[in-house]
Design a protein around this motif. Structure first.
Motif, PDB file in Angstrom:
ATOM      1  N   HIS A  55       9.575  13.678   2.710  1.00 37.34           N
ATOM      2  CA  HIS A  55       9.675  13.185   4.087  1.00 37.34           C
ATOM      3  C   HIS A  55       8.460  12.327   4.444  1.00 37.34           C
ATOM      4  O   HIS A  55       8.602  11.278   5.047  1.00 37.34           O
TER       5      HIS A  55
ATOM      6  N   GLU B  86       4.555  12.058  12.846  1.00 43.81           N
ATOM      7  CA  GLU B  86       4.918  10.654  12.739  1.00 43.81           C
ATOM      8  C   GLU B  86       6.193  10.361  13.524  1.00 43.81           C
ATOM      9  O   GLU B  86       6.281   9.373  14.229  1.00 43.81           O
ATOM     10  N   CYS B  87       7.195  11.217  13.359  1.00 40.77           N
ATOM     11  CA  CYS B  87       8.489  10.928  13.977  1.00 40.77           C
ATOM     12  C   CYS B  87       8.999  12.033  14.883  1.00 40.77           C
ATOM     13  O   CYS B  87       9.988  11.852  15.571  1.00 40.77           O
TER      14      CYS B  87
ATOM     15  N   HIS C 180       7.244   7.810   5.677  1.00 38.88           N
ATOM     16  CA  HIS C 180       6.268   7.196   6.584  1.00 38.88           C
ATOM     17  C   HIS C 180       5.146   6.521   5.798  1.00 38.88           C
ATOM     18  O   HIS C 180       4.140   6.128   6.376  1.00 38.88           O
TER      19      HIS C 180
ATOM     20  N   CYS D 233       6.849  16.938  12.403  1.00 36.86           N
ATOM     21  CA  CYS D 233       6.256  15.733  11.817  1.00 36.86           C
ATOM     22  C   CYS D 233       5.608  14.937  12.940  1.00 36.86           C
ATOM     23  O   CYS D 233       6.273  14.558  13.894  1.00 36.86           O
TER      24      CYS D 233
END
Ligand SMILES: [Zn+2]
Length: 169
Positions: A90, A78-79, A94, A76
């Motif tokens: 998931h 984002e994270c 975000h 991911c």
């Protein structure tokens, strides 16, 4: 002199001696070095009003999403969490969905947000089970094709029969 820093220095040096990474005759030098380091850190801490931590580098280059999708995992962007497949649920954490996520990182629409292994496995399953064959339009088209084929075969048969008839002279 700060009592705490001295205590810390002493503890650090003692630990090194006990761990036998520091010969006892180098203790004085090590003490001074360690104390100096701690003093510097303390000065920095006071200057910044907080503990000097290494701030993570902000990437100046656009993120290469290709690196986020490997054979076994998809990361991911984002994270940084890794999955077999980047689920809608998931991404929702975000505030994103598959489309928004792809746009944000410049990922092509056709790119599956899943480990390459997972993608190919799924394609394999799809190929094997051929779900489209259960679709009414497909079934209908298939029947028509068979009918057309049967008609062609029939015509060929007739033609062959006629041809063989002519051969027999
Ligand atoms: Zn994430």
């Amino acid at each position: 002199m700060s009592q705490t820093l001295l205590a810390m220095t002493k503890d650090l040096i003692m630990a090194q001696i006990q761990a036998k990474t520091l010969p006892p005759d180098e203790m004085h030098q090590a003490l001074q070095r360690t104390y100096a380091t701690l003093m510097t850190l303390k000065a920095q801490e006071e200057a910044n009003g907080s503990v000097a931590v290494v701030t993570p580098e902000i990437p100046s280059k656009p993120i290469n999403w290709r690196k986020s999708i490997t054979k076994h995992l998809v990361t991911c962007l984002e994270c940084g969490a890794s999955f077999k497949q980047l689920s809608v649920r998931h991404l929702k954490e975000h505030g994103l969905d598959g489309k928004a996520y792809r746009i944000k990182y410049g990922i092509p629409r056709t790119q599956a947000l899943a480990a390459r292994e997972t993608t190919s496995k799924r394609q394999e399953i799809v190929q094997r089970s051929r779900p489209w064959e259960k679709a009414p339009t497909f079934v209908k088209a298939q029947k028509e094709k068979q009918r057309a084929k049967a008609a062609v075969a029939q015509r060929k048969k007739t033609a062959r029969a006629q041809a063989s008839g002519h051969h027999g002279r």
